[in-house]
Write a protein that holds these residues in place. Sequence first.
Motif: not given
Length: 229
Positions: A189-205
């Motif tokens: 879940k920690h790794e998953l959260r980091s990828h979701r954060d990176a997607i949002r930071e790059a302007g993605g959903t």
Amino acid sequence: MTQHRSDYGSEKDTEVDDLEWEDHVMATVAGEVRRRRKELGWSAQDLADRCEGIGYPIPRNVIANMESGRRASLPLVEVMVLAKALRMSPISLIYPVGYVDEVRQLPYQDPQPAFDALQWFTGSSAADDATDYMLDHFLAHDLEVRSALAAVESEDYERWKVKTAPNRVQREAAERALARYADQATNAKHELRSHRDAIREAGGTPPHLPSQLDDVDPPDIDTTEENDL
């Protein structure tokens, strides 16, 4: 490209001039359409009827001209429709793994195994100069979702075993397994959260999460709009 099946032209290995690379790609798609159509026992009209049923008509004569090499172009949308009609993936028309041994994915490149080219095309194996990091995050996100789901399901099962253990030995074994799977779920879940954060930071959903992983996103993140996409 190296070919060994009659549907793709000569039975002998065929090296295509760099200037003919585009035509060569089209011939590969046409050859796989013809091979698959014959495998299904369909006529060109049968295939045309199925394309029309999908909502994007491709007339019989267009299919016949494509298969015979008389057609000058092959739009991507038609590759998509033909693949759907033939009950296969579009990528399998472009890179017929198992039916074509080698391809050149771009002009002036040496032939390489068709499966390697397929992985490059789908992003499973990134090119050395690739900078499409959003795709990398989505691929990693998918892997972490699977890992997290497996850990959560195992955790739930071991929790049930703890509650229903008939004796102390089995309960303690289940408790140890429960702790291991709980750690795995937390890490995933920690790794998953980091990828979701990176997607949002790059302007993605980020992709929609299954209900078992609802606790991955922080409470202050509004995922309503994301889940509606």
